[in-house]
Design a protein around this motif. Structure first.
Motif, PDB file in Angstrom:
ATOM      1  N   HIS A   1       9.790  13.971 -10.240  1.00 24.03           N
ATOM      2  CA  HIS A   1       9.091  12.801  -9.747  1.00 24.03           C
ATOM      3  C   HIS A   1       9.491  12.415  -8.322  1.00 24.03           C
ATOM      4  O   HIS A   1      10.642  12.592  -7.915  1.00 24.03           O
ATOM      5  N   TYR A   2       8.498  11.857  -7.587  1.00 28.47           N
ATOM      6  CA  TYR A   2       8.722  11.256  -6.276  1.00 28.47           C
ATOM      7  C   TYR A   2       8.402   9.769  -6.392  1.00 28.47           C
ATOM      8  O   TYR A   2       7.290   9.395  -6.781  1.00 28.47           O
ATOM      9  N   ILE A   3       9.354   8.931  -6.041  1.00 24.62           N
ATOM     10  CA  ILE A   3       9.229   7.491  -6.248  1.00 24.62           C
ATOM     11  C   ILE A   3       8.751   6.786  -4.986  1.00 24.62           C
ATOM     12  O   ILE A   3       9.185   7.100  -3.880  1.00 24.62           O
ATOM     13  N   THR A   4       7.857   5.831  -5.172  1.00 23.91           N
ATOM     14  CA  THR A   4       7.471   4.884  -4.113  1.00 23.91           C
ATOM     15  C   THR A   4       7.602   3.484  -4.678  1.00 23.91           C
ATOM     16  O   THR A   4       7.171   3.221  -5.803  1.00 23.91           O
ATOM     17  N   ASP A   5       8.209   2.575  -3.905  1.00 27.21           N
ATOM     18  CA  ASP A   5       8.205   1.174  -4.332  1.00 27.21           C
ATOM     19  C   ASP A   5       8.433   0.261  -3.128  1.00 27.21           C
ATOM     20  O   ASP A   5       8.737   0.702  -2.019  1.00 27.21           O
ATOM     21  N   GLY A   6       8.239  -1.035  -3.371  1.00 29.21           N
ATOM     22  CA  GLY A   6       8.562  -2.083  -2.428  1.00 29.21           C
ATOM     23  C   GLY A   6       7.891  -2.054  -1.070  1.00 29.21           C
ATOM     24  O   GLY A   6       8.549  -2.307  -0.062  1.00 29.21           O
TER      25      GLY A   6
END
Length: 283
Positions: free
Chosen positions: A186-191
């Motif tokens: 997984h590659y995370i994106t947030d905020g």
């Protein structure tokens, strides 16, 4: 209270009439089932009030699971909170709430999530374009699509619902500084949070993991608007801190984010930034 005594994730600061209002995710149980949000107030960014409840998600029937990432924007004379909750269909989404006062109490404003109904989403932030049109910038979660993305959707003027389809901005795998992973990881994106420089450049700060550490990143639009292509710039923080936002205080430009990224150890941190017109630099 001092900052090092405040245990929240995803800090967000609003200044109104000389008072700083600090919101965030209650860190207990990673913000799951915690029944809402608190606000802390200060006049000097050093001494803070005890937490006061500003939104009760139990009363609003939104305490199904997550209570994440509250941020408050002043818009057309009222204060609007955007926060992520678990919907009846089990998927997360960002809702709008409203109050006449930055201390709350906030009440549910949108009838449903502003993010797409069949998407797992989080961390919606309000962006107002040069024409005064409101948009929600948010993340389509890696939990559903493996390679998380940042997207935007237009909002109506009342901020009660989205208009049209969500549009893609970039994927978590796209920055040059991200190590490419084996298929299925997984590659995370947030905020995400939008900031316009003194030269009119449109920047987005957002968070992901670099070398397994929570990081605060920066991207720049090539046309000065949300519709542009975003170029990834050198990250601001790469040592276990992220989900930040930017605010001004007494002539200083400050970045706040939480660190470390470990449940019950998270604390809001303030670091001064320099706006050089093209990007942001730590001072």
């Amino acid at each position: 209270m001092k900052l090092n005594e405040i245990n929240i994730r995803d800090p967000f600061v609003l200044k109104e009439d000389g008072v700083y209002y600090l919101y965030g995710t209650r860190a207990k149980d990673f913000g799951c089932g915690v029944a809402g949000f608190d606000v802390y107030t200060s006049t000097n960014l050093e001494d803070w009030s005890e937490p006061e409840v500003c939104f009760d998600s139990e009363k609003a029937e939104l305490n199904r699971h997550v209570n994440w990432a509250p941020e408050v924007h002043k818009y057309n004379g009222k204060f609007y909170m955007f926060a992520t909750f678990t919907r009846e269909n089990g998927l997360r989404g960002t809702f709008s709430l409203v109050s006449d006062n930055p201390s709350g109490p906030f009440t549910l404003h949108s009838k449903k999530a502003l993010t797409p109904s069949e998407w797992e989403c989080l961390d919606g932030t309000l962006y107002i374009d040069k024409n005064g049109e409101p948009y929600l910038v948010f993340c389509h979660e890696h939990t559903q699509i493996i390679d998380g993305t940042v997207c935007y959707v237009k909002l109506n003027d009342e901020l009660t619902e989205s208009i049209g389809n969500a549009e893609y901005i970039f994927s978590g795998s796209s920055p040059y500084f991200i190590d490419k992973k084996p298929e299925g990881e997984h590659y995370i994106t947030d905020g995400p949070f939008m900031y316009r420089t003194k030269n009119g450049e449109l920047l987005m700060i957002w968070s992901t993991f670099i070398n397994h550490k929570y990081s605060q990143c920066v991207a720049k639009s090539d046309n000065g608007e949300i519709t542009g292509s975003f170029e990834h710039l050198p990250p601001l923080i790469t040592d276990d801190g992220g989900h930040g936002m930017i605010f001004e205080a007494d002539g200083r430009l400050l970045l706040t984010f939480h660190t470390p990224n470990k449940t019950l150890d998270e604390r809001p941190t303030f670091i001064e930034l320099k706006d050089d017109g093209n990007t942001l630099i730590l001072k």
